[in-house]
Design a protein around this motif. Structure first.
Motif, mmCIF file in Angstrom:
data_model
loop_
_atom_site.group_PDB
_atom_site.id
_atom_site.type_symbol
_atom_site.label_atom_id
_atom_site.label_comp_id
_atom_site.label_asym_id
_atom_site.label_seq_id
_atom_site.Cartn_x
_atom_site.Cartn_y
_atom_site.Cartn_z
ATOM 1 N N LEU A 177 0.817 -1.217 0.000
ATOM 2 C CA LEU A 177 0.000 0.000 0.000
ATOM 3 C C LEU A 177 0.852 1.268 0.000
ATOM 4 C CD1 LEU A 177 -2.912 -0.848 2.461
ATOM 5 C CD2 LEU A 177 -2.945 -0.720 -0.039
ATOM 6 N N THR A 178 2.105 1.164 0.453
ATOM 7 C CA THR A 178 2.936 2.377 0.479
ATOM 8 C C THR A 178 3.490 2.695 -0.910
ATOM 9 O OG1 THR A 178 4.946 1.156 1.024
ATOM 10 C CG2 THR A 178 3.627 1.975 2.873
ATOM 11 N N ILE A 179 3.435 1.717 -1.825
ATOM 12 C CA ILE A 179 4.059 1.936 -3.137
ATOM 13 C C ILE A 179 3.438 3.122 -3.902
ATOM 14 C CG2 ILE A 179 4.439 0.919 -5.437
ATOM 15 C CD1 ILE A 179 5.056 -1.711 -4.032
ATOM 16 N N PRO A 180 2.094 3.207 -3.990
ATOM 17 C CA PRO A 180 1.552 4.386 -4.678
ATOM 18 C C PRO A 180 2.016 5.704 -4.049
ATOM 19 C CG PRO A 180 -0.225 2.946 -3.883
ATOM 20 C CD PRO A 180 1.049 2.258 -3.591
ATOM 21 N N PHE A 181 2.137 5.709 -2.717
ATOM 22 C CA PHE A 181 2.572 6.949 -2.062
ATOM 23 C C PHE A 181 4.016 7.301 -2.412
ATOM 24 C CE2 PHE A 181 -1.085 5.807 0.471
ATOM 25 C CZ PHE A 181 -1.705 7.028 0.651
#
Lengths: 261, 321
Positions: A177-181
């Motif tokens: 989930l942190t990848i898009p950020f």
């Protein structure tokens, strides 16, 4: 009684995190390896084909990598929180007369020290690669302070999520989930070349606000977009940090109190 | 007798559609080792979690050392120790560091925390491993460290939730001797377990839970006595099975169970009508039954458990058939 014991509880909790790092220096080495490798991959491989207005690409890139180091607080905090909740550590602590806020604050502060230890060599590698501090020491310290504040906020977000998840495996999988950020930002490329809707998302991404604020304070090249956070990066970054903390701190304390209920 | 250290009145807790506790009553006197037995889902862990202030009950009241677990949670927390189903220790640091850190969190102060940690490491045979990372500990060592961690403050009441689940026999015996030692020092212990031999060895009172209620509460000896004597007759030939069955039915006043494969007939005698071996042999002889083996035995806690928790008994019978 909780308020009185809070500093003691925070210190013991921080000590636990730091002892784990002391016994496993590899942990620190691996969290250091990522930003350093990124200087190589992005700075020299991709960067060789990159042109950014107002300076070299590597100087443009470094504030982005610093912000990613800060964002990387989410994952270990989330996995750690889930592990504690899943293995009964949280239960034991909750059955004791300790300050919950103190325990979690201690963890977050210890992580801040870890972040500082990772940021310093990353900055040195950046300096070797051509990154410069151009607006003097004061604003530069402000930039590092802002990066650490963002790290602190990200750590709380991770802890809140991890305690809510309660399973180490699941928390590990949620790390994606942190990848898009980290990717939908102005950290690697200016937002100007992105399609309009994507640029808007990237510019409203809290990571971008921190990146742009750091660029402004260090005096590094930047190509801010037109959205409000891109135009007012320091205010936007501080605002994001305040918002994340205002949401994540009470949520983490609440999830801690309810873990396994 | 003084007030019970643990007093539970009409305790109820529902999780979604599951009624974990349903009007539970329980008293545990000071210094007792109380074993909580019950099939999975009987409410054992829920009770421990409520008493350890981790879960709020929906109905009823629970007091530990006179303090109500909801309103006076802080006072309860100062009086208890908890060792749960997992070894709740940090793997990335040493055993000694685990105990010292928890000692500090118990507000013993750094010096006292260090001294108490050293004491417990010695008591639990962990001195040699004290300065190694817990990651390298065996399952038994972790559980001993966990138990040691629950004793840092010498709590008046100790909750042990399945302290030996998943351990090898040697580690189980080590935990058992530690628990017995605690009991002799005067701690009150509430122990949940799936192992009946564990409850038999450790507990001086046993509460059997079934579907959120206490269905029995007594000493192990009296619980066993209450279900009567087990009678078993093994025959050399199938032909006698029916006659043996009839004899046992008359003598015990119950319905005997027949294991055709083993040519064995078993029945439980009515506790109010004790059955003596000579009479059993005479009656069998009179009926013309030649027995290979005739036995009367005191029931084990297994038998008590199965007799009291009907669902479990049915499952067992199915599995045997």
């Amino acid at each position: 009684m909780s308020a009185m014991t809070m500093p003691v509880d925070a210190a013991a909790s921080a000590r636990r995190i730091l002892l784990v790092y002391r016994h496993s220096p590899g942990l620190l080495a691996s969290s250091l390896l990522v930003p350093v490798a990124m200087v190589g991959v992005f700075g020299y491989v991709f960067g060789s084909a990159m042109n950014v207005p107002g300076g070299g690409y590597r100087e443009f890139l470094m504030p982005g990598l610093f912000a990613l180091v800060a964002l990387n607080a989410v994952m270990p905090a989330m996995v750690g929180g889930a592990r504690d909740a899943g293995r009964g550590v949280t239960d034991r602590l909750r059955s004791m007369s300790v300050s919950r806020f103190g325990l979690l604050t201690g963890q977050a502060l210890a992580d801040l020290l870890v972040a500082a230890v990772v940021l310093a060599p990353t900055a040195l590698v950046g300096l070797a690669a051509g990154w410069r501090i151009r607006h003097g020491l004061g604003p530069a310290l402000g930039a590092f302070g802002l990066l650490l504040l963002f790290r602190f906020a990200c750590g709380w977000v991770g802890t809140a999520l991890g305690l809510a998840v309660g399973k180490e495996d699941t928390a590990g999988q949620l790390a994606v989930l942190t990848i898009p950020f980290s990717m939908l930002t102005s950290a690697f490329v200016p937002t100007g070349g992105m399609p309009g809707w994507l640029a808007a998302i990237a510019e409203w991404n809290p990571v971008s606000a921190v990146v742009e604020a750091a660029r402004q304070l260090f005096g590094n090249p930047s190509a801010p977009g037109s959205a409000w956070p891109a135009q007012h990066p320091v205010a936007a970054a501080l605002g994001w940090c305040a918002l994340l903390l205002a949401l994540a701190v009470p949520l983490a304390v609440r999830n801690f109190a309810r873990a396994g209920r | 007798m003084s007030d019970p250290v643990i007093a539970v009145r009409g305790l109820g807790k529902t999780f979604g559609a599951t009624r974990a506790l349903d009007g539970l009553e329980l008293d545990v006197p000071e210094g007792a080792v109380c074993g909580l037995l019950g099939p999975n889902g009987a409410g054992k862990t829920t009770l421990v979690r409520i008493l350890a202030t981790l879960v709020r009950p929906d109905r009823g009241e629970a007091r530990v050392c006179g303090h109500e677990v909801g309103r006076e949670a802080a006072a309860v927390r100062r009086a208890i120790g908890l060792a749960g189903q997992y070894a709740a220790v940090e793997e990335g640091i040493t055993g000694r560091e685990n105990l010292e850190l928890l000692g500090r969190l118990h507000h013993l102060g750094a010096v006292k925390a260090r001294a108490r940690a050293a004491e417990l490491l010695a008591e639990f045979g962990l001195e040699e491993a004290a300065d190694r990372l817990v990651r390298g500990y065996s399952g038994g060592m972790r559980r001993r460290l966990d138990l040691a961690a629950s004793l840092l403050t010498r709590p008046r009441v100790l909750f042990l939730d399945e302290p030996t689940t998943g351990l090898d026999p040697r580690s189980r015996r080590e935990i058992w001797s530690a628990v017995r030692e605690l009991a002799t020092q005067g701690s009150t212990v509430l122990l949940t377990t799936q192992y009946l031999d564990e409850a038999d060895r450790l507990a001086d009172r046993i509460t059997v839970l079934d579907r959120g209620r206490a269905v029995a509460d007594d000493t192990p000896q009296r619980l066993k006595a209450a279900i009567g004597t087990l009678v078993e007759v093994t025959l050399p030939e199938d032909a006698d099975l029916e006659r043996a069955c009839a004899v046992l039915a008359v003598l015990t006043g119950g319905a005997p169970a027949v294991d055709a494969g083993q040519r064995r007939v078993g029945a439980v005698s009515d506790p109010a009508r004790p059955l003596a071996l000579p009479r059993l042999v005479r009656e069998l002889d009179a009926a013309g039954v030649v027995a290979l083996d005739v036995a009367l035995r005191t029931p084990s806690l297994d038998d008590v458990f199965l007799a009291l928790t009907g669902a479990g008994a049915a499952e067992k019978t199915e599995a045997a058939a």
